[in-house]
Design an enzyme around this catalytic site. Structure first.
Site, PDB file in Angstrom:
ATOM      1  N   ASP A 101       0.857  -1.177   0.000  1.00 11.06           N
ATOM      2  CA  ASP A 101       0.000   0.000   0.000  1.00 11.06           C
ATOM      3  C   ASP A 101       0.902   1.238   0.000  1.00 11.06           C
ATOM      4  O   ASP A 101       1.781   1.360  -0.838  1.00 11.06           O
ATOM      5  CB  ASP A 101      -0.957  -0.077   1.197  1.00 11.06           C
ATOM      6  CG  ASP A 101      -2.002   1.016   1.227  1.00 11.06           C
ATOM      7  OD1 ASP A 101      -2.997   0.900   0.480  1.00 11.06           O
ATOM      8  OD2 ASP A 101      -1.835   1.993   1.978  1.00 11.06           O
ATOM      9  N   HIS A 296      -7.017  -6.607  -0.951  1.00  9.48           N
ATOM     10  CA  HIS A 296      -5.984  -5.595  -0.758  1.00  9.48           C
ATOM     11  C   HIS A 296      -4.991  -5.933   0.354  1.00  9.48           C
ATOM     12  O   HIS A 296      -3.836  -5.526   0.296  1.00  9.48           O
ATOM     13  CB  HIS A 296      -6.666  -4.256  -0.444  1.00  9.48           C
ATOM     14  CG  HIS A 296      -5.707  -3.129  -0.252  1.00  9.48           C
ATOM     15  ND1 HIS A 296      -4.936  -2.632  -1.282  1.00  9.48           N
ATOM     16  CD2 HIS A 296      -5.377  -2.402   0.858  1.00  9.48           C
ATOM     17  CE1 HIS A 296      -4.186  -1.641  -0.823  1.00  9.48           C
ATOM     18  NE2 HIS A 296      -4.436  -1.492   0.473  1.00  9.48           N
TER      19      HIS A 296
END
Length: 320
Positions: A101, A296
């Site tokens: 991320d 994610h």
């Protein structure tokens, strides 16, 4: 998790977690938003068990690390400088940097800002993206409108208060397994593909959620940390998108001579695998691997697969 250690680096007191024998090239694991070094707990254990020296910091603004007040204190020069300062503290010339991320954005910039200190780079979900032709915030605003979460995050204090109003709900909202495959998400009507995360949070009902990723004990670690620190430190990373873009005009936009690995997640709708399609144009030494059936939060959703990929690459490119 190992016990936290502390270092004075780049003007702040940074907490970091270290495990494994101090041999070979260390690997530094860099978390994203809204996360902690704790996000890497499964990787820390596996890498250390394989004889790897592994280090995971709570990065600037997070967890047990200090949180400067100035927004500019969270720009890319500070974020990469923290990592170099940590190497200096440990007496290390180079490390492999692995980032997920926002941590991925940072580790891809590290070899551009600090050549010679980066032995290798691993991007988890986050690809290397060369400098955009326009300010990223302006691009997001033009493409998605004012409610797109990165644009929304630019407003001082607003998202900070929204996320902190109910930290347990916020962390449950973020830390979920994907509710749809990439194809299913793409097939939704435009209004159901909104990136207005704040609106999703407002509607979210934890009691009706059957996609929770974390155990109650794991969730409690994140909730305790963010209840204590708030979210402003992490949000300030987003508030430097324009500053970082302005200050990167003279940086190189290629990574040459550094072994790089890109780990993609099949069902990440924010950072889909397609974003990595052109990475080979800017990186001379690149391998790419797809993690299937993951959204994610890949290192927490598919830890065994991520660990196997990391160890295979490290054993081939940085043998002990």
């Amino acid at each position: 998790m190992p016990e936290p250690r502390y270092a004075q680096v780049n003007g702040i007191r940074m907490a970091y977690y270290e495990s494994g024998p101090r041999q070979g090239v260390p690997i530094v694991l860099c978390h994203g938003f809204p996360e902690l070094a704790y996000s890497w707990r499964r990787q820390i254990a596996a890498l250390a068990a394989a004889g790897r020296w592994v280090i995971a910091p709570d990065q600037r603004g997070y967890g047990l690390t200090e949180r400067p007040e100035a927004v500019e204190a969270y720009d890319m020069e500070h974020l990469t400088g923290d990592l170099v300062g940590l190497l200096d503290h440990l007496g290390v010339d180079q490390a492999v940097f692995c980032g997920h991320d926002w941590g991925g954005i940072v580790v891809w910039q590290a070899p551009l800002l600090h050549p010679g200190r980066v032995a290798g780079v691993v991007g988890l979900n986050t690809p290397f993206i060369p400098r955009l032709p326009i300010d990223p915030v302006a691009m997001f605003r033009n493409a998605f409108g004012e409610d797109m979460y990165i644009v929304h995050f630019q407003k001082p204090g607003v998202a900070d208060a929204e996320l902190a109003a109910d930290v347990d709900k916020t962390m449950r909202y973020f830390m979920r397994r994907p509710a749809a495959t990439q194809a299913e998400f793409a097939a939704r009507p435009a209004e159901r593909r909104s990136l207005a995360l704040q609106e999703g949070l407002a509607r979210y009902d934890p009691a009706a959620d059957d996609h929770q990723l974390l155990s109650p004990e794991e969730l409690a670690v994140f909730v305790e940390a963010f209840a204590r620190t708030g979210f402003t430190g992490g949000l300030n990373w987003y508030r430097n998108f324009t500053r970082n873009w302005e200050r990167s005009a003279d940086l190189p936009q290629r990574i040459d001579g550094v072994p790089c690995l890109m780990i993609m997640a099949e069902h990440d709708v924010v950072l889909p695998p397609s974003l990595a399609d052109r990475m080979g144009d800017q990186i001379s030494d690149l391998e790419k691997v797809l993690v299937e059936d993951s959204g994610h939060w890949t290192q927490q959703e598919q830890p065994e697969r991520v660990n196997a990929i990391l160890l295979d690459w490290l054993d081939r490119r940085f043998p002990l």
